[in-house]
Design a protein around this motif. Structure first.
Motif, PDB file in Angstrom:
ATOM      1  N   ILE A 162      32.764  44.020  43.128  1.00  0.00           N
ATOM      2  CA  ILE A 162      32.612  43.663  44.584  1.00  0.00           C
ATOM      3  C   ILE A 162      31.975  44.865  45.458  1.00  0.00           C
ATOM      4  O   ILE A 162      31.027  44.625  46.209  1.00  0.00           O
ATOM      5  N   VAL A 163      32.407  46.063  45.140  1.00  0.00           N
ATOM      6  CA  VAL A 163      31.769  47.098  46.125  1.00  0.00           C
ATOM      7  C   VAL A 163      30.365  47.322  45.684  1.00  0.00           C
ATOM      8  O   VAL A 163      29.294  47.378  46.329  1.00  0.00           O
ATOM      9  N   ALA A 164      30.189  47.578  44.421  1.00  0.00           N
ATOM     10  CA  ALA A 164      28.718  47.858  43.939  1.00  0.00           C
ATOM     11  C   ALA A 164      27.984  46.675  43.605  1.00  0.00           C
ATOM     12  O   ALA A 164      26.610  46.814  43.746  1.00  0.00           O
ATOM     13  N   GLY A 165      28.501  45.566  43.566  1.00  0.00           N
ATOM     14  CA  GLY A 165      27.795  44.325  43.309  1.00  0.00           C
ATOM     15  C   GLY A 165      27.069  44.166  42.022  1.00  0.00           C
ATOM     16  O   GLY A 165      26.014  43.524  41.894  1.00  0.00           O
ATOM     17  N   ILE A 166      27.205  44.991  40.973  1.00  0.00           N
ATOM     18  CA  ILE A 166      26.386  45.109  39.904  1.00  0.00           C
ATOM     19  C   ILE A 166      26.716  43.953  38.882  1.00  0.00           C
ATOM     20  O   ILE A 166      25.945  43.054  38.196  1.00  0.00           O
ATOM     21  N   PHE A 167      28.006  43.577  38.722  1.00  0.00           N
ATOM     22  CA  PHE A 167      28.519  42.574  37.696  1.00  0.00           C
ATOM     23  C   PHE A 167      29.310  41.641  38.573  1.00  0.00           C
ATOM     24  O   PHE A 167      30.025  41.608  39.602  1.00  0.00           O
ATOM     25  N   PRO A 168      29.134  40.249  38.073  1.00  0.00           N
ATOM     26  CA  PRO A 168      30.032  39.133  38.795  1.00  0.00           C
ATOM     27  C   PRO A 168      31.461  39.379  38.241  1.00  0.00           C
ATOM     28  O   PRO A 168      31.540  39.910  37.282  1.00  0.00           O
ATOM     29  N   THR A 169      32.239  38.772  39.083  1.00  0.00           N
ATOM     30  CA  THR A 169      33.867  39.181  38.579  1.00  0.00           C
ATOM     31  C   THR A 169      34.489  37.761  38.234  1.00  0.00           C
ATOM     32  O   THR A 169      35.831  37.934  38.128  1.00  0.00           O
ATOM     33  N   ALA A 170      33.792  36.711  38.091  1.00  0.00           N
ATOM     34  CA  ALA A 170      34.701  35.354  37.837  1.00  0.00           C
ATOM     35  C   ALA A 170      33.790  34.472  36.850  1.00  0.00           C
ATOM     36  O   ALA A 170      32.499  34.508  37.087  1.00  0.00           O
ATOM     37  N   GLY A 171      34.304  33.949  36.155  1.00  0.00           N
ATOM     38  CA  GLY A 171      33.515  32.882  35.132  1.00  0.00           C
ATOM     39  C   GLY A 171      32.893  33.571  33.855  1.00  0.00           C
ATOM     40  O   GLY A 171      33.234  34.786  33.924  1.00  0.00           O
ATOM     41  N   SER A 188      23.067  35.989  31.840  1.00  0.00           N
ATOM     42  CA  SER A 188      24.112  35.464  32.916  1.00  0.00           C
ATOM     43  C   SER A 188      25.529  35.738  31.909  1.00  0.00           C
ATOM     44  O   SER A 188      26.620  36.206  32.501  1.00  0.00           O
ATOM     45  N   LEU A 189      25.672  35.128  30.711  1.00  0.00           N
ATOM     46  CA  LEU A 189      26.901  35.164  29.932  1.00  0.00           C
ATOM     47  C   LEU A 189      26.900  36.609  29.692  1.00  0.00           C
ATOM     48  O   LEU A 189      28.395  36.973  29.866  1.00  0.00           O
ATOM     49  N   VAL A 190      26.232  37.406  29.279  1.00  0.00           N
ATOM     50  CA  VAL A 190      26.625  38.978  29.067  1.00  0.00           C
ATOM     51  C   VAL A 190      26.845  39.574  30.373  1.00  0.00           C
ATOM     52  O   VAL A 190      27.905  40.288  30.301  1.00  0.00           O
ATOM     53  N   LEU A 191      26.238  39.483  31.437  1.00  0.00           N
ATOM     54  CA  LEU A 191      26.864  40.111  32.582  1.00  0.00           C
ATOM     55  C   LEU A 191      28.154  39.802  33.053  1.00  0.00           C
ATOM     56  O   LEU A 191      28.898  40.661  33.447  1.00  0.00           O
ATOM     57  N   HIS A 192      28.436  38.252  32.820  1.00  0.00           N
ATOM     58  CA  HIS A 192      29.939  38.075  33.021  1.00  0.00           C
ATOM     59  C   HIS A 192      30.791  38.641  32.010  1.00  0.00           C
ATOM     60  O   HIS A 192      32.144  38.878  32.323  1.00  0.00           O
ATOM     61  N   TRP A 193      30.306  38.718  30.924  1.00  0.00           N
ATOM     62  CA  TRP A 193      31.431  39.225  29.803  1.00  0.00           C
ATOM     63  C   TRP A 193      31.559  40.682  30.185  1.00  0.00           C
ATOM     64  O   TRP A 193      32.872  41.048  29.596  1.00  0.00           O
ATOM     65  N   PHE A 194      30.836  41.493  30.543  1.00  0.00           N
ATOM     66  CA  PHE A 194      30.738  42.677  30.445  1.00  0.00           C
ATOM     67  C   PHE A 194      32.138  43.324  31.156  1.00  0.00           C
ATOM     68  O   PHE A 194      32.651  44.416  30.530  1.00  0.00           O
ATOM     69  N   LEU A 195      32.548  43.193  32.223  1.00  0.00           N
ATOM     70  CA  LEU A 195      33.629  43.760  32.915  1.00  0.00           C
ATOM     71  C   LEU A 195      34.849  43.413  32.353  1.00  0.00           C
ATOM     72  O   LEU A 195      35.560  44.385  32.169  1.00  0.00           O
ATOM     73  N   PRO A 196      35.185  42.068  31.754  1.00  0.00           N
ATOM     74  CA  PRO A 196      36.585  41.976  31.016  1.00  0.00           C
ATOM     75  C   PRO A 196      36.466  42.695  29.943  1.00  0.00           C
ATOM     76  O   PRO A 196      37.323  43.479  29.551  1.00  0.00           O
ATOM     77  N   PHE A 197      35.320  42.693  29.210  1.00  0.00           N
ATOM     78  CA  PHE A 197      35.233  43.421  27.920  1.00  0.00           C
ATOM     79  C   PHE A 197      35.378  44.967  27.918  1.00  0.00           C
ATOM     80  O   PHE A 197      36.182  45.605  27.457  1.00  0.00           O
ATOM     81  N   LEU A 198      34.820  45.688  29.182  1.00  0.00           N
ATOM     82  CA  LEU A 198      34.982  47.043  29.648  1.00  0.00           C
ATOM     83  C   LEU A 198      36.555  47.420  29.896  1.00  0.00           C
ATOM     84  O   LEU A 198      36.899  48.397  29.466  1.00  0.00           O
ATOM     85  N   SER A 199      37.205  46.500  30.540  1.00  0.00           N
ATOM     86  CA  SER A 199      38.410  46.901  30.783  1.00  0.00           C
ATOM     87  C   SER A 199      39.080  46.874  29.580  1.00  0.00           C
ATOM     88  O   SER A 199      40.013  47.765  29.517  1.00  0.00           O
ATOM     89  N   LEU A 200      39.067  45.802  28.776  1.00  0.00           N
ATOM     90  CA  LEU A 200      39.859  46.122  27.414  1.00  0.00           C
ATOM     91  C   LEU A 200      39.292  47.117  26.558  1.00  0.00           C
ATOM     92  O   LEU A 200      40.302  47.713  26.026  1.00  0.00           O
ATOM     93  N   PHE A 201      38.161  47.487  26.555  1.00  0.00           N
ATOM     94  CA  PHE A 201      37.609  48.441  25.889  1.00  0.00           C
ATOM     95  C   PHE A 201      38.202  49.884  26.362  1.00  0.00           C
ATOM     96  O   PHE A 201      38.751  50.624  25.492  1.00  0.00           O
ATOM     97  N   LEU A 202      38.195  50.023  27.525  1.00  0.00           N
ATOM     98  CA  LEU A 202      38.747  51.533  28.104  1.00  0.00           C
ATOM     99  C   LEU A 202      40.135  51.619  27.702  1.00  0.00           C
ATOM    100  O   LEU A 202      40.459  52.851  27.105  1.00  0.00           O
ATOM    101  N   VAL A 203      41.142  50.674  28.045  1.00  0.00           N
ATOM    102  CA  VAL A 203      42.473  50.751  27.764  1.00  0.00           C
ATOM    103  C   VAL A 203      42.633  51.147  26.292  1.00  0.00           C
ATOM    104  O   VAL A 203      43.385  52.266  26.002  1.00  0.00           O
ATOM    105  N   ALA A 204      42.208  50.539  25.213  1.00  0.00           N
ATOM    106  CA  ALA A 204      42.184  50.650  24.077  1.00  0.00           C
ATOM    107  C   ALA A 204      41.734  52.062  23.534  1.00  0.00           C
ATOM    108  O   ALA A 204      42.298  52.526  22.595  1.00  0.00           O
TER     109      ALA A 204
END
Ligand SMILES: Nc1ncnc2c1ncn2[C@@H]1O[C@H](COP(=O)(O)OP(=O)(O)O)[C@@H](O)[C@H]1O
Ligand code: SF4
Ligand SMILES: [Mg+2]
Lengths: 331, 319
Positions: A162-171, A188-204
């Motif tokens: 939302i703030v940086a506007g780099i990645f979409p946040t839904a769908g 578009s698929l990769v862009l949408h995939w990235f943030l959920p992936f990153l949050s899972l990746f980081l915690v683990a």
């Protein structure tokens, strides 16, 4: 060796059986009339469709049949791959709804688990080399593992989305796009995939890095390391042995953490409205779609069991101690 | 036995701890002849392992305060980890106390040996025949090289480590309590094997650390007794056991049931009192508190002097 795997398989089969049974019981033994309450919540305006659904579900639940018959029928249709029909997306079969969502969940989970495990282990081993690194990695690692999946997801969505506007946040891809093999769709698929992936990746990642750092320090103080060092073996060789031996408990850790990671992935999907199983479960709950809920749970249980079994097999392949003991036991 | 092969003088090593320096070795000086097997005895905590480690690899808490070690006339840079590396394994080697767990559990033994040899600049093929010959000598077939450590019994692992540690014919071998974990008959066999290694030239000299004087007496040429971080007596095994000069040694020997008789429990116990703490060791003779012969002069430190030909003792009453 076969006896070992046979026993494991038996335990997994038993777990699956229990999970299916509980799954079957939930809607049936809930207070009230499941069919009516499902249909009441289902937002179906068309009266004709509503009547069709009522007829379908009543016969399906077979409430006139004895309970054991209902149970056997449930298994019968399950083994035929028939998970019933979705209420929410009537009249799409549940199996079809789920198969549409599974690739998204797997696409998030598999890379997140594998990459965080590999990168976390490498990084943890690397951090154990120097005090400065150790002092920075350790607190960051603890912070990451202690962060709930939801929080990190929300934080990432807010900051990078939302703030940086780099990645979409839904769908999973842009609203305007249709699935195809075009560049626009895939990017578009990769862009949408990235943030959920990153949050899972980081915690683990944080957890694996800390685990490896502790394990490798333990291995470097083990007797075989001291012996090699006394004989003048270079640090490189000692570290290589220690790293490999430290990986084994990390593999066990992966098996133990699998459930948590999967649960985390489901929550992450909800945060990012990512159309995987997690999102499906949310929709199923909102729409009182018990069949969909059952199906999704079955798939998750099945997935976790299969993954655990794969880790079991890999462990036996990489740890000679277990292998030797098993061969000794079988002989 | 000819010529001096190991010369240790004024060796002082401390452990750094949060409560201060532990004076684990203080002014240790002794010599070993070429081919000598020296038994090193003393109560637990007297500094035997510290001396052994100082000669091959100090751990990170140890500090080389002063003193020198010369091996075959060449000074060992014992305080310098990197400079010490070329000497390790090739010239000074070790059979550790923990032979049972000294081998990497996840590597086949042969592969681990090859990797170690390669890392020390030795082509494994060039010593392969010798390795097999020596394994055979200790009663192991070449098959063990294809095994994982877990597939071997404790005794087999011990023998693998003995062969591996001495494969490059070191000038000095340190064997630290190698027999402590074994039963009596195995202890003797292991000790005898090490003597045979010396006789065959697989090692030029050995420090055999043990707290079992009677076992030491059977295999060692000389015996050195340590007390609270210092040698108190050294001489031929015969002289030390039959004519001990230092009061501590005398008490040790007389506390044994009967020297030379096979019996399991013959440990260095049974002397009243306990050794002084090494964080702040007392001045003068460190045995003074427990010594029945102590007199005023003992508040000065007795030097380690030759009281007889080839027989040293550190006691004002020994001369
Ligand atoms: N890592 C260490 N840190 C502090 N003190 C130590 C350490 N290791 C040994 N010491 C002390 O050094 C002295 C000598 O120990 P050691 O050489 O192991 O004796 P021994 O082998 O004769 O039993 C003892 O007082 C012991 O408490
Ligand atoms: S110097 Fe004195 S205190 Fe020390 S051993 Fe000899 S007599 Fe005993
Ligand atoms: Mg010791």
């Amino acid at each position: 060796m076969w006896r070992y795997f046979g026993r494991k398989l038996f335990v997994y089969a038993l777990t699956f059986f229990v999970a299916v049974t509980i799954n079957w019981m939930i809607p049936r033994f809930m207070p009230g009339d499941p069919v009516r309450s499902m249909l009441a919540r289902a937002s179906v305006g068309n009266a004709e469709a509503l009547e069709a659904m009522r007829a379908y579900y009543s016969s399906l639940f077979g409430l006139d049949l004895p309970v054991w018959q209902q149970y056997l029928n449930f298994w019968g249709s399950l083994l035929r791959g028939d998970l019933g029909t979705s209420v929410w997306l009537f009249p799409t079969p549940v199996s079809e709804v789920i198969l549409g969502a599974v690739p998204y969940t797997l696409g998030l989970l598999v890379p997140a688990i594998l990459l965080s495990w590999i990168a976390g282990n490498k990084f943890g081993a690397f951090a154990a080399r120097g005090r400065w690194l150790d002092n920075t990695v350790l607190p960051v690692g603890y912070l990451l593992t202690a962060t709930p999946y939801m929080w990190l997801g929300i934080l990432l969505a807010w900051s990078l989305g939302i703030v940086a506007g780099i990645f979409p946040t839904a769908g999973a891809y842009g609203f305007a796009l249709q699935p195809s093999l075009s560049w626009a769709f895939v990017s578009s698929l990769v862009l949408h995939w990235f943030l959920p992936f990153l949050s899972l990746f980081l915690v683990a990642f944080g957890g694996w890095a800390i685990g490896m750092r502790n394990m490798i320090i333990y291995e470097l103080e083990a007797d075989y390391s001291s012996y090699l060092e006394a004989l003048g073996a270079p640090r490189r060789l000692v570290r290589r042995y220690a790293f490999r031996n430290a990986l084994l408990p990390q593999l066990t850790g992966l098996a133990l953490q699998l459930g948590t990671i999967v649960a985390g992935a489901l929550l992450t999907e909800i945060v990012f409205s990512y159309p995987g199983l997690g999102n499906l479960i949310l929709e199923a709950l909102n729409n009182r779609d018990f069949f969909l809920l059952q199906g999704a749970f079955l798939f998750i249980v099945l997935g976790v069991l299969i993954a655990n079994f794969v880790i079991d097999v890999v462990y036996v392949l990489v740890d000679p101690r277990v292998r030797v003991q098993m061969q000794g036991g079988a002989a | 036995m000819s010529g001096v092969s190991l010369e240790v003088s004024d060796l002082t090593v401390h452990y750094r701890t949060l409560r201060g320096d532990v004076h684990a070795l203080e002014g240790v000086g002794f010599t070993m002849a070429d081919g000598e097997i020296m038994g090193l005895v003393g109560e637990s905590g007297s500094g035997k392992s510290t001396l052994g480690k100082s000669l091959i690899r100090m751990d990170s808490r140890m500090r080389h305060v002063r003193g020198t070690v010369r091996l075959d006339g060449e000074e060992l840079p014992i305080g310098d980890q990197a400079a010490m590396t070329p000497f390790r394994y090739h010239r000074v080697s070790l059979i550790p106390q923990y032979s049972m767990s000294a081998l990497n559990p996840t590597r086949r033994i042969g592969r681990m040996i090859d990797e170690l040899l390669e890392s020390r600049g030795v082509r494994p093929a060039s010593v392969r025949a010798e390795l097999l010959r020596r394994l055979d000598l200790v009663g192991l077939s070449g098959q063990v090289l294809r095994r994982y450590p877990i597939e071997l019994s404790g005794g087999m692992k011990q023998r693998v480590v003995m062969v591996l540690s001495t494969l490059l014919d070191p000038s000095l071998l340190i064997a630290d309590e190698v027999t402590s974990a074994l039963d009596v008959s195995t202890q003797r066999a292991v000790a005898q094997t090490l003597v045979e290694f010396r006789d065959r030239g697989y090692l030029a000299g050995m420090i055999f650390v043990s707290h079992d004087i009677s076992l030491v007496n059977q295999i060692a040429d000389t015996i050195m007794v340590m007390y609270a971080g210092k040698p108190v007596e050294k001489g031929t095994a015969e002289a030390v056991v039959n004519g001990p000069r230092h009061p501590y040694t005398r008490m040790l020997i007389s506390s044994l049931p009967e020297v030379g008789v096979t019996h399991a429990e013959r440990r260095l116990e049974g002397i009243p009192g306990s050794p002084p703490g090494l964080l702040d060791p007392p001045r003068g003779c460190r045995f003074r508190e427990r010594c029945p012969l102590a007199f005023d002069k003992c508040d000065q430190e007795p030097p380690f002097v030759e009281v007889d030909r080839g027989h040293w003792a550190a006691c004002w009453k020994a001369g």
